[in-house]
Design a protein around this motif. Structure first.
Motif, mmCIF file in Angstrom:
data_model
loop_
_atom_site.group_PDB
_atom_site.id
_atom_site.type_symbol
_atom_site.label_atom_id
_atom_site.label_comp_id
_atom_site.label_asym_id
_atom_site.label_seq_id
_atom_site.Cartn_x
_atom_site.Cartn_y
_atom_site.Cartn_z
ATOM 1 N N PHE A 83 49.832 42.054 40.650
ATOM 2 C CA PHE A 83 49.408 41.289 39.484
ATOM 3 C C PHE A 83 50.603 41.002 38.597
ATOM 4 O O PHE A 83 51.476 41.841 38.436
ATOM 5 C CB PHE A 83 48.348 42.069 38.691
ATOM 6 C CG PHE A 83 47.050 42.246 39.429
ATOM 7 C CD1 PHE A 83 45.979 41.400 39.188
ATOM 8 C CD2 PHE A 83 46.887 43.265 40.350
ATOM 9 C CE1 PHE A 83 44.780 41.559 39.856
ATOM 10 C CE2 PHE A 83 45.695 43.437 41.029
ATOM 11 C CZ PHE A 83 44.637 42.577 40.783
ATOM 12 N N ASP A 87 48.550 35.666 35.270
ATOM 13 C CA ASP A 87 47.510 35.545 36.302
ATOM 14 C C ASP A 87 46.131 35.481 35.649
ATOM 15 O O ASP A 87 45.895 36.120 34.621
ATOM 16 C CB ASP A 87 47.524 36.754 37.245
ATOM 17 C CG ASP A 87 48.734 36.794 38.157
ATOM 18 O OD1 ASP A 87 49.472 35.797 38.218
ATOM 19 O OD2 ASP A 87 48.937 37.849 38.805
ATOM 20 N N VAL A 89 42.388 36.647 35.856
ATOM 21 C CA VAL A 89 41.661 37.739 36.502
ATOM 22 C C VAL A 89 40.220 37.789 36.012
ATOM 23 O O VAL A 89 39.908 37.317 34.924
ATOM 24 C CB VAL A 89 42.335 39.114 36.248
ATOM 25 C CG1 VAL A 89 43.713 39.173 36.874
ATOM 26 C CG2 VAL A 89 42.402 39.441 34.767
ATOM 27 N N LEU A 113 41.895 39.188 41.215
ATOM 28 C CA LEU A 113 42.905 38.160 40.960
ATOM 29 C C LEU A 113 42.314 36.824 41.382
ATOM 30 O O LEU A 113 42.089 36.580 42.572
ATOM 31 C CB LEU A 113 44.177 38.458 41.754
ATOM 32 C CG LEU A 113 45.303 37.442 41.666
ATOM 33 C CD1 LEU A 113 45.777 37.284 40.239
ATOM 34 C CD2 LEU A 113 46.449 37.847 42.572
#
Length: 117
Positions: A83, A87, A89, A113
């Motif tokens: 991660f 990102d 999520v 993710l």
């Protein structure tokens, strides 16, 4: 009267669960150096249902442990180092909770993710 009490208790339980969050999505801001927590943007959850919201961003601390599942959108297992900041999520909490400005630290059951930066 005795029959009304269980129905009243059930209604109260249902109403108390309203407003609680089990899952939310946000951008990843950071991971702790020991990889035991993620900082995730939870502004949308905190501001849900509000009008005339200031442009204040909120970061929730999402704690992980040996039981927390980390995976990608296809279900493949990941490690914390997979991660990165930025990102997108999806976080599933261990239990439903109310996310507020003063309550922003939670234990995660699963972190997915969705989109890597």
């Amino acid at each position: 009267m005795r029959k009304a009490i269980p129905a009243l208790i059930l209604v109260c339980l249902i109403l108390s669960a309203c407003g609680q969050t089990r899952t939310f999505e946000g951008a990843l801001f950071r991971t702790d150096t020991d990889k035991s927590a993620f900082g995730v943007d939870c502004s949308d959850e905190i501001n849900k249902g509000k009008v005339n919201v200031d442009d204040v961003g909120y970061v929730c601390t999402v704690k992980t442990d040996g039981k927390t599942r980390l995976k990608d959108a296809e279900g493949r297992s990941l490690k914390p180092e997979d991660f990165s900041s930025g990102d997108l999520v999806r976080v599933m909490l261990s239990r439903a909770q109310t996310i507020t400005e003063s309550n922003r630290s939670f234990q995660a059951k699963e972190i997915v993710l969705l989109e890597a930066k």
